[in-house]
Design an enzyme around this catalytic site. Structure first.
Site, PDB file in Angstrom:
ATOM      1  NE  ARG A  49      -2.921   0.459   3.388  1.00  0.00           N
ATOM      2  CZ  ARG A  49      -2.256   0.681   4.536  1.00  0.00           C
ATOM      3  NH1 ARG A  49      -1.508   1.752   4.680  1.00  0.00           N
ATOM      4  NH2 ARG A  49      -2.343  -0.182   5.530  1.00  0.00           N
ATOM      5  CE1 TYR A 101     -16.213  12.498 -16.177  1.00  0.00           C
ATOM      6  CE2 TYR A 101     -15.300  12.559 -13.971  1.00  0.00           C
ATOM      7  CZ  TYR A 101     -15.986  11.903 -14.960  1.00  0.00           C
ATOM      8  OH  TYR A 101     -16.454  10.637 -14.720  1.00  0.00           O
ATOM      9  CG  ASP A 172      -8.718  17.021 -14.942  1.00  0.00           C
ATOM     10  OD1 ASP A 172      -8.008  16.394 -15.752  1.00  0.00           O
ATOM     11  OD2 ASP A 172      -9.829  16.615 -14.548  1.00  0.00           O
ATOM     12  CE  LYS A 197     -11.876   8.945 -18.390  1.00  0.00           C
ATOM     13  NZ  LYS A 197     -12.167  10.233 -17.781  1.00  0.00           N
TER      14      LYS A 197
HETATM   15  C1  PLP Z   1     -12.559  10.711 -16.572  1.00  0.00           C
HETATM   16  C2  PLP Z   1     -12.132  12.017 -16.050  1.00  0.00           C
HETATM   17  C3  PLP Z   1     -11.936  12.229 -14.684  1.00  0.00           C
HETATM   18  C4  PLP Z   1     -12.209  11.158 -13.648  1.00  0.00           C
HETATM   19  O1  PLP Z   1     -11.364  10.074 -13.791  1.00  0.00           O
HETATM   20  P1  PLP Z   1     -11.776   8.562 -13.396  1.00  0.00           P
HETATM   21  O2  PLP Z   1     -10.581   7.782 -13.764  1.00  0.00           O
HETATM   22  O3  PLP Z   1     -13.013   8.234 -14.171  1.00  0.00           O
HETATM   23  O4  PLP Z   1     -12.068   8.569 -11.928  1.00  0.00           O
HETATM   24  C5  PLP Z   1     -11.499  13.475 -14.277  1.00  0.00           C
HETATM   25  N1  PLP Z   1     -11.276  14.481 -15.159  1.00  0.00           N
HETATM   26  C6  PLP Z   1     -11.464  14.309 -16.482  1.00  0.00           C
HETATM   27  C7  PLP Z   1     -11.186  15.446 -17.409  1.00  0.00           C
HETATM   28  C8  PLP Z   1     -11.894  13.073 -16.972  1.00  0.00           C
HETATM   29  O5  PLP Z   1     -12.094  12.931 -18.289  1.00  0.00           O
END
Ligand code: PLP
Length: 373
Positions: A49, A101, A172, A197
């Site tokens: 962990r 998001y 982000d 992604k």
């Molecule tokens: C998908 C996404 C998230 C969240 O990520 P997860 O892996 O689904 O928890 C956050 N920000 C953006 C821009 C995303 O496309």
């Protein structure tokens, strides 16, 4: 030079050399590691962990790709982001974008709303931001390009405001991937990715990551939240992500190419009202995108002429594009965004979001073409 993106992507994850001289690092499933007579851990790990070889390799690669000092990998993008908000003093005020998001905004509004204060504002109007800063403001959160309207935020300009008021700037950068934009080199303190992604890139692993510009007190809190909270990716997930990163720079080139071709095609199509893609000169922040991005990414949104019904018809008529949420995989995806986000959504009802995959561009255009006609 071995500090170029393509080279880092392929070599940085090969951190340790087992006696079998593997070219590809093995998956290390051990949850616990042998302790020395003196009580130390000469193998570098104690309990998985806290750290393990596959996660270290992934974090090391992402640190180099983003030009940061250290990275923390998490079990999802949302948990990665969550850790930043958990690290803020209770009662802090946060400035966040109006377009972001939705699943992350939902987290802020339903989990952190009791602990923190938020203003969701248009980050493309830089002059507005200072007006929202209060005594208890601790963090500016940006998402660029944003989901689903592909708004682009000037990272350098926001970072100057953050520095002036001594606020943390977190970005982000999921839509850009570490290959198209490096927010840390533009002044951000922390970069976040949903590695589900582009970093994963094959729609088969959930993950998230934070990369920091500096190992400061805030980062130590985040590291503790990761190691003690324990929302960490498994060694297998880390292996998959490290494997995917090797092709990330080339996948991004393909995503860029296909998305710009689709954007150009759709901008000229009579059934389309508007295309949102930062690589089009018609995009309101095209100049900023050109300045801070090495490519414009694989994501675009379009408004179909008419309303929700016309948009639904298009997503139901395509064959090659899969009607599904998420993005950044090798396969092209399409979705009617409003119905995913639900009745509180401000997303236009006739908006379709496209994740341009790596299929042949002529096949993608032919598929959209028959769906629109
Ligand atoms: C998908 C996404 C998230 C969240 O990520 P997860 O892996 O689904 O928890 C956050 N920000 C953006 C821009 C995303 O496309």
């Amino acid at each position: 030079m071995d500090n170029r993106t393509e080279t880092i992507a392929i070599h940085a994850g090969n951190l340790y050399q087992p006696s079998t001289h593997d070219i590809t690092p093995p998956i290390n499933l051990s949850t616990t590691f042998l302790r020395n007579e003196d009580g130390g851990y000469s193998g570098g790990h104690m309990y998985s962990r806290i750290s393990n070889p596959n996660r270290n390799a992934l974090e090391h690669t992402l640190t180099l790709l983003e030009g940061g000092q250290e990275a923390c990998a998490f079990s999802s993008g949302n948990t990665a982001g969550m850790s930043i908000f958990q690290a803020l003093p209770p009662g802090s005020h946060v400035i966040a974008p109006d377009d972001m998001y939705w699943g992350f905004k939902k987290q802020l509004q339903t989990i952190f709303n009791h602990i923190l204060e938020f203003d969701f504002i248009d980050m493309t109007v830089i002059e507005n931001i200072s007006g929202f800063i209060k005594k208890n403001t601790a963090l500016i959160w940006i998402e660029t390009p944003s989901n689903p309207l592909l708004k682009v935020t000037d990272i350098v300009a926001v970072s100057e405001i953050a520095r002036q008021y001594q606020l943390i700037l977190a970005c982000d950068s999921t839509f850009a991937s570490p290959c198209l934009q490096q927010p840390i080199t533009l002044g951000a303190d922390i970069v976040m990715h949903s590695s589900t992604k582009y970093i994963g890139g094959h729609s088969d692993v959930l993950g998230g990551v934070l990369i920091t510009a500096k190992k400061n007190a805030c980062w130590e809190k985040i590291r503790n939240i990761q190691q003690t909270g324990g929302a960490v990716p498994s060694p297998f997930d880390c292996y998959l992500l490290s494997r995917s990163i090797k092709t990330l720079p080339y996948r991004m080139k393909g995503h860029n190419e296909n998305a710009i071709a689709l954007a150009n095609y759709l901008e000229d199509h009579p059934a389309i009202e508007r295309v949102y893609y930062p690589g089009l000169e018609s995009h309101p922040q095209y100049k900023i995108a050109r300045k801070q991005m090495k490519g414009f990414g694989g994501m675009l949104s379009v408004l179909v002429k008419g309303g929700a019904d016309e948009a639904h018809k298009v997503v139901n008529k395509v064959h090659l594009f899969a009607q599904a949420t998420s993005l950044g995989g090798v396969e092209s995806l399409i979705e009617h965004r409003y119905s995913v986000e639900g009745p509180d959504s401000k997303t236009p009802q006739n908006l379709i979001r496209i994740s341009a995959g790596l299929e042949h561009i002529d096949d993608l255009i032919a598929d959209i073409d028959q769906a629109l006609n």
